[in-house]
Design a protein around this motif. Structure first.
Motif, PDB file in Angstrom:
ATOM      1  N   TRP A 232      -4.942   0.784  -4.641  1.00  0.00           N
ATOM      2  CA  TRP A 232      -6.249   1.300  -5.038  1.00  0.00           C
ATOM      3  C   TRP A 232      -7.061   0.263  -5.802  1.00  0.00           C
ATOM      4  CZ3 TRP A 232      -7.645   1.718 -10.191  1.00  0.00           C
ATOM      5  CH2 TRP A 232      -6.625   1.621 -11.136  1.00  0.00           C
ATOM      6  N   ARG A 233      -6.403  -0.619  -6.519  1.00  0.00           N
ATOM      7  CA  ARG A 233      -7.135  -1.668  -7.224  1.00  0.00           C
ATOM      8  C   ARG A 233      -7.727  -2.663  -6.236  1.00  0.00           C
ATOM      9  NH1 ARG A 233      -4.427  -3.236 -13.024  1.00  0.00           N
ATOM     10  NH2 ARG A 233      -3.880  -1.124 -13.704  1.00  0.00           N
ATOM     11  N   ALA A 235      -8.712  -2.011  -3.302  1.00  0.00           N
ATOM     12  CA  ALA A 235      -9.868  -1.366  -2.671  1.00  0.00           C
ATOM     13  C   ALA A 235     -11.105  -1.484  -3.560  1.00  0.00           C
ATOM     14  CB  ALA A 235      -9.561   0.106  -2.388  1.00  0.00           C
ATOM     15  N   SER A 286      -5.997  -6.845  -9.959  1.00  0.00           N
ATOM     16  CA  SER A 286      -5.537  -6.156  -8.748  1.00  0.00           C
ATOM     17  C   SER A 286      -4.027  -6.194  -8.615  1.00  0.00           C
ATOM     18  CB  SER A 286      -6.187  -6.785  -7.509  1.00  0.00           C
ATOM     19  OG  SER A 286      -5.702  -8.101  -7.309  1.00  0.00           O
TER      20      SER A 286
END
Length: 437
Positions: A232-233, A235, A286
């Motif tokens: 998710w990071r 993204a 990330s």
């Protein structure tokens, strides 16, 4: 060699000032240059702290190892004595990349980090290794892809073709880089420099260094595998870059009366540094790196490095200040002027060739004065712009980078760097006369 040159410059400056009646100017220059050296070092603290912190974030995130692996075949040939996965490799790449893009403020901290890592592999502390010399030679050759500083200066001088130095700068700095690498390799084989090459086992760090340096940078090995990105990071990071590129595209589309290509070229120099900061910070984030903690830990080295380089800066800047105040540069102009005219270099361009290896700000001032007096788009304007964009401040780089790790025996670093400078100047004269003469 550097020791002898510094002594010669100081003694020659004093004698010249005595015969020309410039002793008062010489005295003022000594005091002002010593003060300026400390001021310069203090001014570097913030920049070095911030970018060394970003280096720590990149290191913890595994970026340095990824870069080194990607460019391993090339680096292994250039630096055979440095393990391809060593942090020095990645630090050198970031330094060279910053220089190519005209990011001098970022290049210096990355370069100091590279020298510190190279010094960890040095079995004889205080003596430059072949890898250190080659790295500095490449630095002073100043291979430039985007000479943003000089382009901005030409725009301020009213140039109608501020980016007209792209091709000339690429050619001149490329020639200088080839000569720098070649000279560093060939000089290292001379008996004089081969005998002084550091050999043997890597010396263990001093106890004092162990206490002063962060444990993560001196004791913790580079992880065998880089931390993996969090889905998710990643993204969100991708969304950030899409938004940033969208903002740039929006500005280009809505800029009326301006050539889009020229707008991209002029704005790119302002976007590169923020983009680099965002890339390094987001890369660590990330991969779940504690960015703030890593940034602070790496930044602690900034103050320590700035203090270490002060004595070296004082020695270099005082010698250069004495030489300028005594009229030494004027004497060189009168002596060399008739010779340089034979190769197509106007006498007015000679001060840039002389001052550039000694003082970056001094050379910038000379270039600005020449362009305002003669025009930035004249043959002389193109020539001095290319000279300044395709060479670097050799003596400053030697003082800062070697001073950061306490190198006193510089071996063949100075002749290799000066050969690169001379090549950059001569190549600038050739290509500018070819294209604009």
């Amino acid at each position: 060699m550097l020791n002898g040159i510094i002594v010669f410059i100081m003694v020659a400056s004093i004698l010249l000032a005595a015969f020309t009646g410039s002793m008062q100017a010489l005295t003022d220059a000594i005091l002002q240059s010593a003060k300026a050296a400390v001021t310069l070092a203090i001014g570097l603290i913030g920049v070095m702290a911030f970018f060394l912190g970003l280096m720590k974030v990149a290191e913890d995130g595994g970026l340095l190892r990824l870069i080194a692996r990607a460019l391993g075949p090339v680096l292994r040939r250039l630096f055979p004595g440095v393990p391809v996965d060593h942090p020095a490799m990645s630090a050198m790449i970031l330094n060279m990349g910053s220089n190519m893009m005209g990011l001098g403020n970022a290049a210096t901290p990355f370069g100091i980090k590279a020298m510190e890592e190279l010094d960890r592999l040095n079995p004889v502390k205080g003596t430059a290794t072949n890898a250190m010399v080659l790295f500095l030679a490449i630095n002073t050759s100043a291979l430039a892809i985007l000479p943003s500083g000089m382009i901005s200066l030409r725009m301020a001088a009213g140039s109608e073709n501020s980016t007209g130095i792209f091709l000339t700068t690429w050619f001149a700095s490329g020639c200088a880089t080839v000569v720098a690498i070649t000279a560093a390799f060939l000089l290292a084989r001379l008996p004089r420099y081969r005998a002084s090459e550091p050999r043997g086992e890597v010396a263990p760090p001093d106890a004092a260094e162990d206490e002063a340096a962060p444990a993560s940078s001196t004791e913790t090995p580079v992880p065998s595998t880089a931390p993996r990105p969090v889905g998710w990071r990643s993204a969100l990071v991708a969304a950030f870059w899409i938004a940033l590129l969208g903002a740039m595209a929006w500005k280009i589309v809505n800029a009326r009366g301006t050539d889009p290509v020229e707008l991209i070229r002029s704005e790119l120099s302002f976007w590169i540094l923020p983009a680099l900061v965002a890339f390094l910070a987001l890369f660590g984030w990330s991969r779940a790196v504690p960015v703030y903690d890593s940034l602070v830990e790496g930044a602690k080295q900034g103050f320590q490095v700035a203090v270490r380089i002060i004595p070296y800066l004082v020695a270099i800047l005082v010698a250069v200040g004495m030489f300028r105040a005594s009229g030494g540069i004027d004497v060189l102009e009168r002596v060399l002027g008739p010779l340089t005219s034979l190769i197509g270099m106007p006498a007015e361009a000679l001060p840039v060739a002389i001052v550039r290896p000694l003082s970056g700000t001094g050379a910038m001032g000379v270039v600005t004065e020449i362009m305002h007096a003669n025009g930035p788009d004249t043959l002389l304007g193109y020539m001095v712009s290319t000279m300044s964009g395709s060479t670097d401040t050799t003596f400053y780089i030697l003082a800062v980078y070697f001073g950061a790790v306490g190198i006193r025996q510089t071996r063949h670093a100075l002749p290799a760097c000066l050969l690169a400078d001379a090549t950059g100047i001569l190549a600038s004269v050739f290509i500018v006369n070819l294209l604009y003469g």
